[in-house]
Design a protein around this motif. Structure first.
Motif, PDB file in Angstrom:
ATOM      1  N   GLY A  34       0.667  -1.023   0.052  1.00  0.00           N
ATOM      2  CA  GLY A  34      -0.024   0.086   0.030  1.00  0.00           C
ATOM      3  C   GLY A  34       0.774   1.079   0.071  1.00  0.00           C
ATOM      4  O   GLY A  34       0.374   2.285   0.035  1.00  0.00           O
ATOM      5  N   TYR A  35       2.166   1.204   0.072  1.00  0.00           N
ATOM      6  CA  TYR A  35       3.100   2.442   0.057  1.00  0.00           C
ATOM      7  C   TYR A  35       3.589   2.312  -1.293  1.00  0.00           C
ATOM      8  O   TYR A  35       4.418   1.431  -1.758  1.00  0.00           O
ATOM      9  CB  TYR A  35       4.186   2.216   1.061  1.00  0.00           C
ATOM     10  CG  TYR A  35       3.526   1.809   2.274  1.00  0.00           C
ATOM     11  CD1 TYR A  35       2.981   3.303   3.114  1.00  0.00           C
ATOM     12  CD2 TYR A  35       3.706   1.049   3.084  1.00  0.00           C
ATOM     13  CE1 TYR A  35       2.454   3.032   4.598  1.00  0.00           C
ATOM     14  CE2 TYR A  35       3.081   0.709   4.362  1.00  0.00           C
ATOM     15  CZ  TYR A  35       2.699   1.932   5.058  1.00  0.00           C
ATOM     16  OH  TYR A  35       2.200   1.891   6.287  1.00  0.00           O
ATOM     17  N   THR A  36       3.551   3.707  -1.930  1.00  0.00           N
ATOM     18  CA  THR A  36       3.906   3.797  -3.393  1.00  0.00           C
ATOM     19  C   THR A  36       5.544   4.326  -3.392  1.00  0.00           C
ATOM     20  O   THR A  36       5.560   5.285  -2.784  1.00  0.00           O
ATOM     21  CB  THR A  36       3.088   4.782  -4.195  1.00  0.00           C
ATOM     22  OG1 THR A  36       1.835   4.154  -4.179  1.00  0.00           O
ATOM     23  CG2 THR A  36       3.559   4.778  -5.648  1.00  0.00           C
ATOM     24  N   ARG A  37       6.351   3.716  -4.334  1.00  0.00           N
ATOM     25  CA  ARG A  37       7.549   4.305  -4.398  1.00  0.00           C
ATOM     26  C   ARG A  37       7.920   4.254  -5.812  1.00  0.00           C
ATOM     27  O   ARG A  37       7.822   3.143  -6.495  1.00  0.00           O
ATOM     28  CB  ARG A  37       8.759   3.395  -3.581  1.00  0.00           C
ATOM     29  CG  ARG A  37       8.373   3.484  -2.000  1.00  0.00           C
ATOM     30  CD  ARG A  37       8.604   4.706  -1.474  1.00  0.00           C
ATOM     31  NE  ARG A  37       8.805   4.675  -0.172  1.00  0.00           N
ATOM     32  CZ  ARG A  37       7.317   4.822   0.700  1.00  0.00           C
ATOM     33  NH1 ARG A  37       6.286   5.303  -0.028  1.00  0.00           N
ATOM     34  NH2 ARG A  37       7.538   4.850   2.050  1.00  0.00           N
ATOM     35  N   SER A  38       8.597   5.333  -6.243  1.00  0.00           N
ATOM     36  CA  SER A  38       8.831   4.995  -7.879  1.00  0.00           C
ATOM     37  C   SER A  38      10.128   4.516  -7.825  1.00  0.00           C
ATOM     38  O   SER A  38      11.263   5.060  -7.107  1.00  0.00           O
ATOM     39  CB  SER A  38       9.171   6.728  -8.344  1.00  0.00           C
ATOM     40  OG  SER A  38       9.476   6.639  -9.724  1.00  0.00           O
ATOM     41  N   LEU A  39      10.347   3.539  -8.497  1.00  0.00           N
ATOM     42  CA  LEU A  39      11.507   2.619  -9.079  1.00  0.00           C
ATOM     43  C   LEU A  39      12.170   2.730 -10.186  1.00  0.00           C
ATOM     44  O   LEU A  39      11.294   2.800 -11.362  1.00  0.00           O
ATOM     45  CB  LEU A  39      11.242   1.090  -8.652  1.00  0.00           C
ATOM     46  CG  LEU A  39      10.535   0.986  -7.272  1.00  0.00           C
ATOM     47  CD1 LEU A  39      10.069  -0.712  -7.541  1.00  0.00           C
ATOM     48  CD2 LEU A  39      11.191   1.115  -6.204  1.00  0.00           C
ATOM     49  N   THR A  40      13.294   2.847 -10.410  1.00  0.00           N
ATOM     50  CA  THR A  40      14.447   2.695 -11.481  1.00  0.00           C
ATOM     51  C   THR A  40      14.854   1.337 -11.519  1.00  0.00           C
ATOM     52  O   THR A  40      15.783   1.007 -10.691  1.00  0.00           O
ATOM     53  CB  THR A  40      15.555   3.911 -11.422  1.00  0.00           C
ATOM     54  OG1 THR A  40      14.822   5.180 -11.309  1.00  0.00           O
ATOM     55  CG2 THR A  40      16.059   3.867 -12.874  1.00  0.00           C
ATOM     56  N   LEU A  41      14.270   0.457 -12.502  1.00  0.00           N
ATOM     57  CA  LEU A  41      14.668  -0.978 -12.780  1.00  0.00           C
ATOM     58  C   LEU A  41      15.377  -0.847 -13.950  1.00  0.00           C
ATOM     59  O   LEU A  41      14.954  -0.340 -14.927  1.00  0.00           O
ATOM     60  CB  LEU A  41      13.416  -1.614 -12.816  1.00  0.00           C
ATOM     61  CG  LEU A  41      12.371  -1.643 -11.590  1.00  0.00           C
ATOM     62  CD1 LEU A  41      11.286  -2.334 -11.780  1.00  0.00           C
ATOM     63  CD2 LEU A  41      13.277  -2.124 -10.356  1.00  0.00           C
TER      64      LEU A  41
END
Length: 344
Positions: free
Chosen positions: A111-118
């Motif tokens: 439920g916690y949003t994090r922007s990820l660079t994959l």
């Protein structure tokens, strides 16, 4: 963004304004394909991009969870940018991404949003950067589409004064919780006292990916049962415990204030759950607080346990996330999958 050589760069993105900005960053040899499920948004993007005049943006109607079939370069896109909250990593995003290229996605975990660079290396995506963020929800096939599942599975308790919900994994057994919430509240300090403005965003994700039985609680303002309107919690054995805080020292200047993290718990296993949550906070404070987010890897859903690297596992429908948090041993590792349980 590192798109500065003379090769033609092709990026899959979304949104008219954002797509045109990407085209500008990519330069004269850059090309952007943008996908949206809403016909109005596609038409608007086509009109605005035509007015902008770069001629380097292609807007198509479709489900972004399927990528852009028919528009994928032979060696894959040089970058993919997702501009909505995603509850999963769609296989098409990995499959249509070039080797060594980047996927940027706002991913929900517990439920916690994090922007990820994959970054893609083979069939595995390696996380190189995390950022706190929030976006609109996804609307395509990857979204929760059933009427009862447009938001996370949720159960109201205590005549609606408390709601427990699960963003990942299988919903827990709430039997006995109504009675428990009418009983004694157990309180335990975590021993963590912080001063001034304090960033605990890694604690949210750490708890969501290492605590078996993790869930979220919500309550109306002024609820006598739950002090937080939105709280991280764990549930087991007809009991629940949640993380809260209280002021230790108030002061006119924020830097002079002190706050102590507390656990509130209800039910026959209240003391046990409170200590488990408090221990989670203490380990986070000791091992994670200063080190930041882990070097997470994202694997295809069919990857067997034995082929995963060490770490706590968060299973999504289409992907397996492995988080090697510092201070965690293989014996500690938890698999928060659709079936739950401890990972061997």
């Amino acid at each position: 963004m590192p798109f500065r050589n003379r090769r033609t760069r092709r990026v899959l993105g979304s949104g008219g304004y954002n797509a045109e900005l990407l085209a500008h960053v990519l330069g004269e040899r850059g090309r952007v394909v943008t996908v949206d499920v809403d016909p109005y948004m596609v038409h608007r993007t086509q009109r605005l991009c035509a007015e902008a005049g770069s001629g380097r943006v292609t807007a198509i109607l479709g489900d972004g969870g399927l990528g852009a079939p028919g528009h994928v370069p032979a060696d894959g896109f040089n970058g993919i940018v997702i501009t909505h909250n995603a509850s999963d990593i769609a296989p098409a995003w990995r499959e249509q991404l070039a080797q060594g290229a980047r996927l940027v996605v706002p991913l929900e975990m517990g439920g916690y949003t994090r922007s990820l660079t994959l970054v893609r290396r083979g069939d595995v995506l390696h996380c190189g950067h995390w950022t706190y963020c929030g976006f609109v929800r996804d609307r395509g096939a990857a979204a929760r589409t059933a009427p009862a599942a447009r938001t996370a599975p949720a159960v109201p308790l205590a005549d609606g004064d408390v709601t427990v919900r699960w963003e990942d994994g299988t919903p827990g057994d709430t039997a006995g919780l109504d009675e428990a919430l009418r009983g004694h509240r157990h309180e335990r300090s975590t021993g963590l006292v912080v001063r001034g403005s304090f960033n605990f965003e890694t604690l949210q994700v750490y708890a969501a990916t290492t605590l078996a039985g993790f869930c979220r609680l919500s309550a109306p303002t002024g609820s006598p049962l739950v002090a937080q309107q939105n709280a991280a919690a764990i549930l087991a054995n007809g009991s629940l415990a949640y993380l809260t805080y209280r002021k230790v020292k108030d002061a006119p200047e924020p830097a002079d204030r002190s706050t102590e993290f507390f656990i509130h718990a209800y039910g026959p296993a209240a003391e046990e759950l409170a200590e488990r949550f408090a221990q989670c906070v203490r380990v986070w404070d000791r091992e994670v607080r200063e080190s930041g987010y882990p070097s997470m890897t994202v694997h295809p859903a069919a990857t067997p346990d034995g082929q995963l690297p060490p770490g706590d596992v968060l299973d999504k429908p289409s992907a397996r996330l492995v988080l090697p948090w510092p201070g965690r041993t293989p014996a500690d590792a938890v698999n928060l999958s659709t079936t739950g349980g401890q990972r061997a």
